[in-house]
Design a protein around this motif. Structure first.
Motif, short mmCIF file in Angstrom:
data_model
loop_
_atom_site.label_atom_id
_atom_site.label_comp_id
_atom_site.label_asym_id
_atom_site.label_seq_id
_atom_site.Cartn_x
_atom_site.Cartn_y
_atom_site.Cartn_z
N PHE A 75 -21.25 -4.92 -0.68
CA PHE A 75 -21.53 -5.27 0.86
C PHE A 75 -21.62 -7.04 0.58
O PHE A 75 -21.74 -7.75 1.62
N LYS B 79 -31.04 15.28 15.37
CA LYS B 79 -30.16 14.84 14.20
C LYS B 79 -31.03 14.54 13.10
O LYS B 79 -32.08 13.86 13.06
N TRP C 291 -28.06 6.96 4.46
CA TRP C 291 -26.99 5.97 3.94
C TRP C 291 -25.96 6.14 4.80
O TRP C 291 -24.84 6.76 4.26
N TRP D 71 -24.63 0.94 8.53
CA TRP D 71 -23.25 0.59 7.95
C TRP D 71 -22.28 1.19 8.84
O TRP D 71 -22.29 2.25 9.10
N SER E 201 -30.79 10.49 -0.93
CA SER E 201 -31.50 11.78 -1.05
C SER E 201 -30.70 12.74 -1.85
O SER E 201 -29.55 12.91 -1.76
N TYR F 3 -19.72 12.67 -4.54
CA TYR F 3 -18.81 11.97 -5.61
C TYR F 3 -20.05 11.05 -6.60
O TYR F 3 -20.52 10.20 -5.79
N TRP G 283 -23.56 8.80 9.81
CA TRP G 283 -23.28 10.18 10.04
C TRP G 283 -24.78 10.67 10.37
O TRP G 283 -24.77 11.70 10.96
N LEU H 158 -36.92 13.02 7.69
CA LEU H 158 -37.86 13.79 6.95
C LEU H 158 -38.45 13.14 5.57
O LEU H 158 -38.68 13.86 4.70
N GLY I 215 -28.30 22.30 11.79
CA GLY I 215 -29.68 22.28 11.56
C GLY I 215 -30.09 21.39 10.61
O GLY I 215 -29.50 20.50 10.21
N VAL I 216 -31.28 22.02 9.92
CA VAL I 216 -32.05 21.03 9.01
C VAL I 216 -32.12 21.73 7.60
O VAL I 216 -32.89 22.70 7.73
N PHE I 217 -32.03 21.22 6.80
CA PHE I 217 -32.28 21.78 5.32
C PHE I 217 -33.69 21.17 4.94
O PHE I 217 -33.79 19.84 4.73
N GLY J 94 -22.62 7.97 -6.30
CA GLY J 94 -22.23 6.47 -6.25
C GLY J 94 -22.97 5.73 -5.40
O GLY J 94 -22.97 4.33 -5.49
N LEU K 296 -31.13 16.08 -1.77
CA LEU K 296 -30.77 17.11 -0.84
C LEU K 296 -30.02 16.80 -0.06
O LEU K 296 -29.13 17.83 0.16
N ALA K 297 -29.79 15.69 0.68
CA ALA K 297 -28.85 15.45 1.37
C ALA K 297 -27.29 15.56 1.01
O ALA K 297 -26.46 16.20 1.45
N ALA L 139 -20.70 14.93 1.11
CA ALA L 139 -20.04 14.70 0.04
C ALA L 139 -20.60 15.00 -1.36
O ALA L 139 -21.24 16.17 -1.61
C1 LIG Z 1 -22.93 2.03 0.10
C2 LIG Z 1 -22.49 3.37 0.23
C3 LIG Z 1 -21.80 4.06 -0.81
C4 LIG Z 1 -21.89 5.39 -0.75
N1 LIG Z 1 -21.11 6.05 -1.83
C5 LIG Z 1 -21.17 7.44 -1.93
C6 LIG Z 1 -20.58 7.96 -3.15
O1 LIG Z 1 -20.30 7.30 -4.24
N2 LIG Z 1 -20.52 9.40 -3.16
C7 LIG Z 1 -20.86 9.91 -2.16
O2 LIG Z 1 -20.72 11.21 -2.22
N3 LIG Z 1 -21.34 9.60 -1.17
C8 LIG Z 1 -21.36 8.17 -0.72
N4 LIG Z 1 -21.76 7.70 0.47
C9 LIG Z 1 -22.00 8.49 1.50
C10 LIG Z 1 -23.39 8.88 1.84
O3 LIG Z 1 -24.22 8.16 2.36
C11 LIG Z 1 -23.94 9.81 0.58
O4 LIG Z 1 -22.92 10.95 0.72
C12 LIG Z 1 -25.29 10.38 0.88
O5 LIG Z 1 -25.36 11.65 0.42
C13 LIG Z 1 -25.85 10.64 1.95
O6 LIG Z 1 -27.34 10.74 1.67
P1 LIG Z 1 -28.39 10.18 2.68
O7 LIG Z 1 -29.79 10.91 2.54
O8 LIG Z 1 -28.63 8.91 2.37
O9 LIG Z 1 -27.93 10.84 3.87
P2 LIG Z 1 -28.43 10.83 5.33
O10 LIG Z 1 -27.66 9.79 5.98
O11 LIG Z 1 -29.77 11.04 5.60
O12 LIG Z 1 -27.50 12.29 5.74
C14 LIG Z 1 -26.11 12.25 5.58
C15 LIG Z 1 -25.69 13.40 6.51
O13 LIG Z 1 -26.38 14.56 6.30
C16 LIG Z 1 -27.08 14.73 7.45
N5 LIG Z 1 -28.80 15.29 6.79
C17 LIG Z 1 -29.21 14.67 5.96
N6 LIG Z 1 -30.45 15.27 5.56
C18 LIG Z 1 -30.11 16.60 6.21
C19 LIG Z 1 -31.17 17.53 6.16
N7 LIG Z 1 -32.33 17.65 5.38
N8 LIG Z 1 -30.64 18.77 6.69
C20 LIG Z 1 -29.70 18.70 7.50
N9 LIG Z 1 -28.82 17.59 7.36
C21 LIG Z 1 -29.13 16.39 6.85
C22 LIG Z 1 -27.50 13.67 8.07
O14 LIG Z 1 -27.43 14.12 9.63
C23 LIG Z 1 -26.17 12.96 7.82
O15 LIG Z 1 -24.87 13.55 8.68
C24 LIG Z 1 -21.99 6.17 0.52
C25 LIG Z 1 -22.57 5.50 1.59
C26 LIG Z 1 -22.90 4.21 1.40
C27 LIG Z 1 -23.74 3.69 2.61
#
Ligand SMILES: Cc1cc2nc3c(=O)[nH]c(=O)nc-3n(C[C@H](O)[C@H](O)[C@H](O)COP(=O)(O)OP(=O)(O)OC[C@H]3O[C@@H](n4cnc5c(N)ncnc54)[C@H](O)[C@@H]3O)c2cc1C
Lengths: 525, 486
Positions: A380, A75, A81, A34, A145, A156, A84, A97, A219-221, A139, A147-148, A154
């Motif tokens: 989407f 990374k 999601w 995305w 995740s 929210y 980033w 992970l 680093g990594v959590f 949202g 934890l992420a 973020a």
């Molecule tokens: C459709 C869509 C809607 C979204 N809506 C929201 C929303 O409503 N609210 C909101 O807060 N966010 C939103 N987001 C943003 C974001 O995806 C989220 O904040 C979410 O927390 C990311 O989680 P993930 O596990 O998918 O993260 P990832 O994409 O896996 O990680 C997010 C970031 O954290 C880092 N990371 C992940 N895991 C670890 C780890 N174990 N150790 C170190 N670094 C790590 C990654 O490198 C990356 O930079 C949205 C994203 C999308 C695509």
């Protein structure tokens, strides 16, 4: 550039041959993201050099130590999601992970859970609900995740009035620092358990993340404790109906309403009063006007027709200044109190319940959507993709001010035909911690395969970000790359301090800095 | 110019002291921390002067010890470890802004609880307080120390009620944390409706968390915003007496889960007597009549349907109590709940309640979870018995924190400072019990004085990481050197 033979073997020895790959077909699945088009102009971000699937903290640590030894960047990726989690530059490893997917503990009395990175919201929620507890879901959905969100990005979500914000929900954390050492934050580091993430002394949560998060740059959590919150519904939540019109029966202990107000000001007053009255389990703008026509359409054309229809029939007015609120209570008496308080607030602020959305089946759908945080896919569906803007975590008044501005700005791009016509107002968000702060982000929908649309979306996001500086609308969530360089000079030069943190904690710059901060200031900045 | 002259240039003649009496008074506190005199005490009045002082300290390599609250001090954190200049911020007394709509106040470090509460009251607000703070206690000082507050439901994050800050880092740079950082000046932010209610950030770093809990080692705060709450219109306090601490815990957990009650804490008989009674004899007499443990829970109604709120909460509390076999009452042994609530809602009368019994008091406190508190209590009693310290003279205060995720567990050991034998006994008990309680899993998250070495030796990684942070914000180690792991 492939990994040098011995390095590949060293990494393979750490995770085992099943858990490492250099296959382009595999690697591209990580690069497909995305918003990738806003970075690379295609649907793909940079392809990582290899992907590794470590199974525990020791393996993560060994990988990071090897990265430091051989000068390789990495990374982290939990559920992935968003762009980033993608890498930048050549030769960067993706650490996926997903094998670390266990809920390690649910402490029912002290209301917290301990999770690994690939535990997703719905997994934790299901287990928590069995014990009368719930977790904060963002949202982005129950598919992301826990934890992420808690440690890295973020946070929210529309139960935030009751379940806070991810940054404030994190307790102790196990963290493999960029130099490969394992830091255990708070009570965990002192061998006292998972209940606290702060101390001894200053809280290193301050380094771990801010409002937005370090986005993989530190680093990594590998484990974290997160707060759980009371759940006043049954231990299991049956789903009825056929997708996308499936709903969840509303338990006795909940009420579900959509409210409308005569103006932004009246809506703002009501939200402050709701916060002060300490009522509400879900509260926010879950269905801004731009999303209403999207509820039961299957294509962009149908969406446009529906938008036209509801606009001409004046129905949009009902949704213009609308919020959703769920009341949830521990007892019938409390529920009655909450209902009376809400009634009073409505009459004071000239608000009313939207009768159109009072039908039980509609309420059941809303209940499922917001308790389980589903439904994000709609943004989407219509134009191909979406981007977001503004959305600072700030006072509710300032959030409202920013969304008023966002709507105005959007109209310009809609008129230009660059972004989808959603009527202008797709400001999504809510208030957190009983209204102590709030956020409204202005979402745009666009066609990433259309060059003009993409250009328009980019320009809109940039213009809105610039406006946050000029109009002092708080710290936006939209620009994530180069954010520090862009906003640092407007915000006490925080980027200078952040760069020092990066260098102190990651002397070899092995944690991919692309969404955090580059170790050296780019020329000309 | 002499050092004194340079300081005089910054803060003015009358605001620099080096008289023996003044230096003496800042050289020690009620704790067991080694005495040391500062060279000067300087009293800046604004952020500019603070900034000039920090720059001067960097130029001259002089330690600075920031102090916000008035005496008596208890934790050793304001006693110089290596000499230097005490930066006494008590002249910075402005309440800069109270914003009713966003329930937030912006204050300078010299503002005390009593001063702020009376201003807040006029706006229909209050600030959740620690347990009966001394009248000289600075609001910012308390927030920076992460002191527990008595209303756990408002503590979403352990950092609450601290929000945004303005800080002069040890480098001499002025910075604003949280949303206050920008974009825009404070005035610009106010104009767009912001009220500095979000402490996080700016953006990707939570700077405020690095200053909080730092015992003045990272920088000096020149103002902060704090999260205020609505002033209750109606309050109804209840107490639950118990012979055994264990018998109160499940009920307390349930109240926390159901978000019932505002003030919610457990005191033993000694501490309940100490906050209510006026002199040692009264304390003793009251302590001896009270049951060993008392849970205090107060239900409240605010501006919205106050009567109804109190009614439903009261009924729910009673139903819950019945389920857990406990009995909330409005008076115990002649002690009225309303008197207890009054004591909890104001700063301590003089003398400070912890000093009222014997003139001295040494606190041992740490974080744990509520269900573990009986083990810690048993251990404390056993150690006191071994040390020959009367267990009846130990005050105990248990405070659920972070909406019930953790519990502040505090033991207050009173002693007579004029009795060297007793002081020595308590000193031994204090050190041995601290070690033992830490061994058992007590988390000394705020490691004052001798606890710092004990705490960081258990968690070397945190010490190493914190030294990196210190190297960034105070590279010359001018800010309160010798504290924590610096
Ligand atoms: C459709 C869509 C809607 C979204 N809506 C929201 C929303 O409503 N609210 C909101 O807060 N966010 C939103 N987001 C943003 C974001 O995806 C989220 O904040 C979410 O927390 C990311 O989680 P993930 O596990 O998918 O993260 P990832 O994409 O896996 O990680 C997010 C970031 O954290 C880092 N990371 C992940 N895991 C670890 C780890 N174990 N150790 C170190 N670094 C790590 C990654 O490198 C990356 O930079 C949205 C994203 C999308 C695509």
């Amino acid at each position: 550039m492939a990994l040098r033979g011995n390095v590949y073997r060293i990494l393979e020895d750490i995770v085992g041959p099943q858990n490492i790959s250099e296959e382009p077909v595999i690697l591209d699945t990580y690069a497909f993201q995305w918003l990738a088009e806003t970075i690379s102009g295609t649907k793909f971000c940079t392809r990582p050099e290899a992907v590794l699937l470590p199974g525990n903290v020791e393996e993560v640590q060994a990988i990071i130590k090897a990265c430091n030894r051989y000068g390789i960047r990495y990374k982290a990726f939990s559920t992935g999601w968003g762009p980033w989690n993608t890498v930048e530059g050549e030769g960067v490893l993706q650490l996926d992970l997903r094998r670390m997917n266990r809920i390690l503990e649910i402490d029912e009395k002290n209301m917290y859970a301990v999770v690994e990175p690939y535990v997703i919201g719905s997994q934790l929620q299901v287990e928590a609900m069995r014990k009368g507890l719930n977790c904060h879901l963002i949202g982005a959905g129950a598919n992301t995740s826990i934890l992420a969100s808690a440690t890295s990005m973020a946070g929210y979500g529309l139960t935030g009035i009751f379940t806070g914000y991810s940054n404030c929900n994190v307790l102790a954390v196990e963290w493999v620092l960029p130099d490969g050492e394992v830091l255990r934050l708070g009570s965990l580091g002192s061998g006292a358990g998972w209940f606290g993430g702060d101390g001894p002394g200053p809280s290193l949560r301050g380094v771990m993340r801010g409002m937005i998060g370090a986005l993989g740059g530190l680093g990594v959590f590998t484990k974290c404790g997160v707060k759980l919150y009371p759940w006043y519904g049954p231990p299991t939540t049956p789903i009825e109906g056929i997708h996308p019109l499936d709903g969840m029966p509303i338990p006795e202990s909940f009420r579900v309403h959509s409210l409308t107000f005569p103006s932004w000001e009246a809506l703002a007053d009501a939200v402050y009063r709701i916060g002060e009255a300490e009522i509400g389990y879900v509260m926010g703008r879950a269905l801004p006007p731009g999303l209403i026509p999207a509820l039961n359409v299957g294509s962009a054309t149908e969406y446009a027709q529906m938008l036209q229809l509801v606009s001409t029939e004046g129905m949009m007015d009902e949704f213009k200044y609308a919020i959703q609120i769920f009341l949830g209570a521990n007892s019938a008496r409390e529920l009655e109190y909450q209902e009376r308080a809400l009634e009073e607030i409505l009459s004071e602020s000239g608000g009313k319940i939207i009768l159109m959305l009072e039908e039980q089946s509609v309420k059941n759908i809303l209940f499922r959507h917001l308790i389980k945080s589903e439904g994000i896919s709609r943004v989407f569906q219509l134009a191909g993709t979406f981007a977001t803007s503004l959305g600072a975590g700030t006072s509710w008044d300032a959030a409202v001010a920013s969304s008023k501005f966002g709507e105005q700005l959007k109209r310009k791009y809609i008129e230009r035909g660059a972004i989808a016509d959603d009527g202008g107002d797709l400001a999504w968000g809510g208030a957190y911690q009983h209204g102590r702060f709030g956020h409204l982000e202005e979402i745009i929908m666009y066609d990433f395969q259309d060059a003009d649309s993409l250009k328009g979306a980019d320009e809109y996001v940039e213009e809105s970000a610039q406006a946050t500086i000029e109009k002092s609308l708080g710290q936006p969530i939209s620009i994530v790359r180069g954010m520090a360089e862009h906003f640092g000079p407007t915000s006490c030069d925080y980027h200078i301090w952040m760069r020092r943190i990066k260098k102190a904690f990651d002397p070899n710059i092995t944690a991919d800095p692309s969404f955090y901060i580059e170790p050296e200031q780019p020329p000309g900045k | 110019m002499s050092e004194k002259e340079e300081l005089v240039v910054i803060v003015g003649d009358v605001n620099v002291s080096d008289t023996p009496e003044v230096l003496e008074s800042y050289s020690r506190d009620e704790s067991f921390v080694r005495q040391m005199k500062p060279q000067f005490v300087a009293r800046p009045q604004n952020a500019d002067e603070v900034q000039e002082m920090v720059k001067w300290a960097n130029r001259t390599g002089t330690p600075l010890i920031p102090v916000s609250s008035g005496q008596p001090h208890f934790r050793g954190d304001t006693v110089p470890s290596l000499g230097g200049v005490v930066v006494d911020l008590s002249r910075m007394k402005r309440i800069i802004r109270i914003n009713r709509r966003n329930r937030v106040a912006m204050v300078e470090p010299g503002v005390t609880f009593a001063e702020l509460q009376s201003e807040l009251k006029e706006e229909g607000l209050r600030l959740p307080m620690p347990l009966c703070p001394r009248s000289s206690k600075s609001v910012i000082g308390s927030c920076l120390e992460r002191e527990s507050t008595i209303i756990p439901k408002y503590q979403w994050d352990i950092s609450d009620p601290l929000l945004c800050t303005e800080v002069v880092f040890g480098t001499g740079d002025l910075f604003r944390t949280g949303e206050a950082a920008g974009p825009g000046s404070l005035e610009d932010q106010w104009a767009s409706g912001q009220a500095q209610t979000n402490p996080m950030g700016p953006f990707q770093v939570d700077f405020f968390r690095l200053i909080q809990g730092a015992q003045g080692t990272m920088g000096i705060i020149t103002w902060a915003t704090v999260k205020c709450e609505l002033l209750p219109r109606l309050q109804k306090p209840f107490m639950v007496a118990s012979q055994r601490l264990e018998d109160l815990l499940d009920f307390t957990y349930r109240l926390l889960w159901a978000r019932l009650g505002d003030e919610l804490l457990i005191l033993n008989n000694y501490n309940l007597a100490a906050i209510l009674a006026e002199d040692p004899d009264d304390i003793k007499a009251l302590r001896d009549t009270l049951p060993p443990w008392v849970l205090i829970v107060c239900v409240a109604g605010y501006e919205r349907l106050p009567q109804e709120r109190v009614e439903y909460q009261e009924k729910d509390v009673m139903d819950t109590a019945q389920r857990f076999g406990v009995e909330p009452v409005t008076a115990i042994q002649g002690v009225q709940g309303s008197n207890v609530l009054e004591a909890l809602s104001t700063v301590s009368a003089e003398p400070y309640w912890k000093l009222r019994y014997k003139g001295g008091c040494h606190d041992i406190f740490f974080l744990t979870t509520l269900e573990k508190t009986p083990e810690f209590t048993t251990c404390m009693y056993q150690m006191a018995a071994t040390a020959g310290h009367p267990s009846t003279d130990i005050g105990i205060y248990l405070q659920p924190q972070i909406q019930g995720r953790a519990c502040h567990c505090e033991f207050n050991l009173s002693c007579d400072p004029g009795n060297p034998k007793e002081v020595e006994k308590v000193r031994h008990l204090f050190f041995n019990a601290s070690k033992e309680l830490m061994e058992m899993g007590g988390f000394f998250s705020r490691p004052y004085g001798p606890w710092a070495e004990m705490a960081y030796s258990r968690d070397g990684q945190s010490a190493m990481a914190l030294r990196k942070v210190k190297g960034i914000f105070d590279p010359n180690n001018v800010m309160n050197p010798g504290k924590l792991c610096f």
